[in-house]
Design a protein around this motif. Structure first.
Motif, PDB file in Angstrom:
ATOM      1  N   LEU A   1      13.169  28.017  58.824  1.00 25.11           N
ATOM      2  CA  LEU A   1      13.019  29.069  57.941  1.00 25.11           C
ATOM      3  C   LEU A   1      12.336  30.031  58.756  1.00 25.11           C
ATOM      4  CD1 LEU A   1      13.916  29.722  55.093  1.00 25.11           C
ATOM      5  CD2 LEU A   1      11.418  29.437  54.387  1.00 25.11           C
TER       6      LEU A   1
ATOM      7  N   PRO B   1      17.175  30.554  56.626  1.00 18.32           N
ATOM      8  CA  PRO B   1      17.380  29.612  57.521  1.00 18.32           C
ATOM      9  C   PRO B   1      18.268  29.790  58.377  1.00 18.32           C
ATOM     10  CG  PRO B   1      18.677  29.171  55.220  1.00 18.32           C
ATOM     11  CD  PRO B   1      17.929  30.402  55.328  1.00 18.32           C
TER      12      PRO B   1
ATOM     13  N   ALA C   1      22.174  28.200  55.548  1.00 24.27           N
ATOM     14  CA  ALA C   1      21.850  28.510  57.072  1.00 24.27           C
ATOM     15  C   ALA C   1      23.016  28.976  58.290  1.00 24.27           C
ATOM     16  CB  ALA C   1      21.143  27.017  57.605  1.00 24.27           C
TER      17      ALA C   1
END
Length: 215
Positions: free
Chosen positions: A184, A176, A155
């Motif tokens: 997401l 993400p 992420a």
């Protein structure tokens, strides 16, 4: 490859709960031996639907997350796919099953030891359509661009612009985004415009790199 019998109950549950519906995703999950991508001491946990440590502060994603991301990408046979964050190589193997021998998966890993380990496992299992690159995945991999699909397994603060630039028109990115609270995201590129859809809250390791978080 034969169907992995230990994966059957996991896949059946994911189908019942609506995580996966696409038959190609289902068959790919049933074929890839997840234990081959895990450290020896964790192999017995391979078919428990949870993230597991693979060393260096990284994890192999939970089975349901791999399935969900493959579903969201809407993968097709013969496509060229870029993965950012090889990790164990498991997710790349599942994608390689879906795109088939006429497709290719280019996967980038920033940690040399993980890149080398994944390369050996993928080669041993016969995934000749997977190319493992060691480098900064937030910058993508221009030599083989553009890509039909791109996905990120860590992420970041945003979807890196170099990845959007390397995506074909009509292509999709699943990634993400966020730090403490992560979502997401599905991006679709149509006529040089980018359309965003938020899918669900998730929890991934940080995306480290020039276009990601700093160490």
């Amino acid at each position: 490859m034969q169907v992995i019998k230990e994966m059957i109950p996991v896949v059946e549950r994911l189908k019942r709960e609506g995580y996966i519906r696409n038959e190609k995703v289902i068959q790919a999950l049933l074929k890839v031996p997840r234990e081959e991508f895990l450290p020896e001491e964790l192999k017995e946990y391979a078919y428990i639907d949870t993230p597991l440590s693979i060393g260096y502060g990284q994890t192999i994603s939970a089975i349901h997350m791999v399935g969900m991301m493959c579903e969201a990408l809407d993968l097709k046979e013969g496509q060229k796919v870029l993965e950012v964050g090889t990790g164990s190589g498991y997710h790349a193997a599942v994608v390689a099953e879906i795109v088939g021998k006429d497709g290719v998966v280019v996967t980038i890993e920033r940690i040399p030891e993980l890149a080398e380990r994944a390369k050996k496992v993928l080669k041993r299992l016969g995934y000749d359509n997977v190319i493992v690159v060691c480098g900064d995945g937030t910058l993508g991999y221009p030599p083989l661009a553009p890509y039909d699909r791109i996905y990120i397994t860590a992420a970041g603060p945003k979807v890196p612009k170099p990845l959007i630039d390397q995506l074909k028109d009509g292509g999709k990115i699943v990634a993400p985004v966020g730090r403490k609270i992560q979502e997401l995201i599905l991006l679709e590129k149509r006529e040089c415009k980018v359309f965003e859809k938020r899918l669900c809250e998730v929890a991934f390791v940080p995306l480290i790199g020039e276009e990601g978080w700093r160490e």
